[in-house]
Enzyme design. Structure first.
Site, PDB file in Angstrom:
ATOM      1  N   THR A  30       4.379   7.898  -5.945  1.00 19.95           N
ATOM      2  CA  THR A  30       3.468   6.854  -5.471  1.00 19.95           C
ATOM      3  C   THR A  30       2.409   6.532  -6.518  1.00 19.95           C
ATOM      4  OG1 THR A  30       2.032   6.239  -3.617  1.00 19.95           O
ATOM      5  CG2 THR A  30       1.799   8.456  -4.439  1.00 19.95           C
ATOM      6  N   ARG A  89      -8.483  10.284  -7.406  1.00 22.08           N
ATOM      7  CA  ARG A  89      -8.020  10.590  -6.046  1.00 22.08           C
ATOM      8  C   ARG A  89      -6.529  10.953  -6.087  1.00 22.08           C
ATOM      9  NH1 ARG A  89      -3.760   8.567  -2.541  1.00 22.08           N
ATOM     10  NH2 ARG A  89      -4.370   8.990  -0.406  1.00 22.08           N
ATOM     11  N   GLY A 137      -2.314   9.556   2.929  1.00 21.11           N
ATOM     12  CA  GLY A 137      -2.145  10.896   2.384  1.00 21.11           C
ATOM     13  C   GLY A 137      -3.168  11.888   2.885  1.00 21.11           C
ATOM     14  N   SER A 176       3.556  -0.054  -4.965  1.00 24.01           N
ATOM     15  CA  SER A 176       3.071   1.219  -4.428  1.00 24.01           C
ATOM     16  C   SER A 176       3.608   2.420  -5.188  1.00 24.01           C
ATOM     17  CB  SER A 176       3.466   1.334  -2.951  1.00 24.01           C
ATOM     18  OG  SER A 176       4.867   1.484  -2.807  1.00 24.01           O
ATOM     19  N   THR A 223       4.614   4.318  -0.794  1.00 28.33           N
ATOM     20  CA  THR A 223       5.115   5.523  -1.455  1.00 28.33           C
ATOM     21  C   THR A 223       6.617   5.465  -1.323  1.00 28.33           C
ATOM     22  OG1 THR A 223       3.177   6.804  -0.772  1.00 28.33           O
ATOM     23  CG2 THR A 223       5.137   8.074  -1.242  1.00 28.33           C
ATOM     24  N   THR A 248       5.204   8.984   3.963  1.00 26.15           N
ATOM     25  CA  THR A 248       4.448   7.894   3.360  1.00 26.15           C
ATOM     26  C   THR A 248       3.352   7.565   4.367  1.00 26.15           C
ATOM     27  OG1 THR A 248       5.666   6.070   4.359  1.00 26.15           O
ATOM     28  CG2 THR A 248       6.569   6.964   2.338  1.00 26.15           C
ATOM     29  N   GLY A 249       2.303   6.954   3.910  1.00 26.68           N
ATOM     30  CA  GLY A 249       1.206   6.641   4.824  1.00 26.68           C
ATOM     31  C   GLY A 249      -0.090   7.158   4.255  1.00 26.68           C
ATOM     32  N   GLY A 255      -3.309  11.948  -3.537  1.00 27.96           N
ATOM     33  CA  GLY A 255      -2.903  11.922  -2.130  1.00 27.96           C
ATOM     34  C   GLY A 255      -1.979  13.072  -1.778  1.00 27.96           C
TER      35      GLY A 255
END
Ligand code: GLY
Length: 320
Positions: free
Chosen positions: A184, A194, A220, A45, A166, A217-218, A196
Site C-alpha cells: 500500500t 505514518r 490500518g 493506493s 491497499t 485493507t481499510g 499503517g
C-alpha cells in the site's frame, strides 16, 4: 491451488496463478501478483502512482508472510522504490529481522540491487495539490515543508473518500503451503512517517499453514489496534470456521473507542481453501482463482457494518 485477492488485484491475479501452475511456491505467486498492482499507475493506493503523504512524498508499506514457518518480511515508509513487496521478501530471506522502515529500508533496497525511481506520478501530484489547495490556507501551503505544526493539518487534509486502499494477495501452492502479502501507499495525505497495518504481521496480514490466512485493507489504525489479521487466524485455531472467524474479527473492531475513520475489509481462507471476504461497506467484492478455473472470478464480501468513529473537524485543525 488458489489465489485470493482484493479487487484491485485484478491486474496481477492471473500472473500469480500462472506461477502456481508452473510449480512455483505460494510466496512467489503472492509476490508476482502484487508486483503488477504496484506497477499499475492507475491504482493510487499502491506502489508507483500511489497518493503521497502531506508533503507530497510517496511512502510505501508492504509485507509478506510464509505460512510454512511463520517467517515474514516487511518494509514501512519506504521512499523511491516501486516494489516494496520484493524488498519485504528480501528482508525475509536475507536479514535476521522482520521489519525495516524509512532510510534503513531504502538503504537495504539499494544494497539488494533494486532500481529506484520517482513514485509520484503527475495525476497523483495534481490530485494532492488540488486537495491541499481546497483545505489549507495559502500561506501554509506555500511553506508546507517548514511548517512547525504540520500535525495540525493532517486532519483537514485527510479525505475519507481517498484515505484507504491497499492490495491483498493470499495463495496456496501445490504443496499446500499458504502465503500472504500486502502492499500500500497508505492513507493519502498522511503525516510523514505514518505506517499503517499493511507491513505489520498480525495486523494487516497473517498466514499459518495449520489454520489459514487473512489480510486487511481499510483503516490500518483499526487493524493495528485489534490485531485483526491474526485474530482471524487465531479464531480458526480456536475451532471457528473461516466465516465465523472473520465475523468475530470484524465484530471486535466495534469494541475500539476513540475517534478514527472507520472502515475495514478482510479476505480470509482456511487451510482447506475455503475463502471468504468481509467488508464494512455494502456491495464490496474480492477475487478468487482456483486451479480448476480458466479465469478469476469475483465474489461478494459479507457485509458487516462497523460503528462510525469520525466527525470532520470544523475548526480547521486537530483539537487537543
Ligand atoms: N490499510 C492500509 C493503511 O491503513 O495504510
Amino acid at each position: 491451488m488458489f489465489v485470493v485477492a482484493s479487487q484491485n488485484g485484478r491486474v496481477g491475479i492471473a500472473a500469480a496463478m500462472q506461477v502456481l501452475r508452473d510449480g512455483g511456491a505460494a510466496l512467489d505467486a503472492v509476490e508476482a501478483g502484487i508486483r503488477l498492482v504496484e506497477a499499475n499507475p492507475d491504482d493510487h493506493s499502491v506502489g508507483y502512482g500511489g497518493y503521497p503523504n502531506l508533503l507530497g512524498e510517496v511512502e510505501l508499506d508492504a509485507a509478506i508472510m510464509d505460512g510454512r514457518d511463520l517467517t515474514g518480511g516487511a518494509v514501512g515508509a519506504l521512499k523511491g522504490y516501486p516494489h516494496p513487496i520484493s524488498v519485504a521478501r528480501k528482508v525475509l530471506e536475507k536479514l535476521p529481522h522482520v521489519f525495516l522502515v524509512g532510510e534503513g529500508a531504502a538503504r537495504f533496497a539499494a544494497e539488494m540491487g533494486f532500481e529506484s525511481c520517482e513514485l509520484l506520478t503527475e495525476p497523483a501530484r495534481e490530485t494532492w495539490k488540488e486537495r491541499l489547495r481546497e483545505d489549507l490556507p495559502p500561506d501554509v501551503l506555500a511553506h508546507l515543508t517548514e511548517q512547525p505544526d504540520l500535525w495540525r493539518y493532517v486532519e483537514i487534509a485527510t479525505d475519507p473518500e481517498r484515505a484507504r486502499g491497499t492490495t491483498n494477495f493470499i495463495a496456496q501452492d501445490a504443496q499446500g503451503n499458504l502465503a500472504v502479502g500486502v502492499s500500500t501507499s497508505g492513507w493519502a495525505w498522511k503525516y510523514p512517517g505514518r505506517v499503517g497495518d499493511s507491513p505489520i504481521i498480525g495486523a494487516g496480514l497473517y498466514a499459518d499453514n495449520r489454520y489459514g490466512a487473512a489480510a486487511c485493507t481499510g483503516t490500518g489504525e483499526m487493524a493495528i489496534r485489534a490485531a485483526t489479521a491474526h485474530s482471524v487466524v487465531f479464531y480458526m485455531k480456536m475451532g471457528l470456521s473461516v466465516v465465523e472467524a472473520g465475523q468475530r474479527a470484524m465484530a471486535d473492531l466495534n469494541d475500539l473507542g476513540g475517534r478514527y475513520l472507520s472502515g475495514m475489509n478482510l479476505i480470509a481462507v482456511d487451510r482447506a481453501g475455503n475463502h471468504v471476504g468481509f467488508s464494512s461497506r455494502p456491495d464490496a467484492k474480492y477475487l478468487y482463482f482456483t486451479d480448476a478455473m480458466d479465469a478469476p472470478a469475483e465474489a461478494p464480501r459479507l457485509y458487516i457494518p462497523l460503528n462510525e468513529r469520525w466527525q470532520r473537524s470544523t475548526s480547521g485543525a486537530c483539537s487537543g
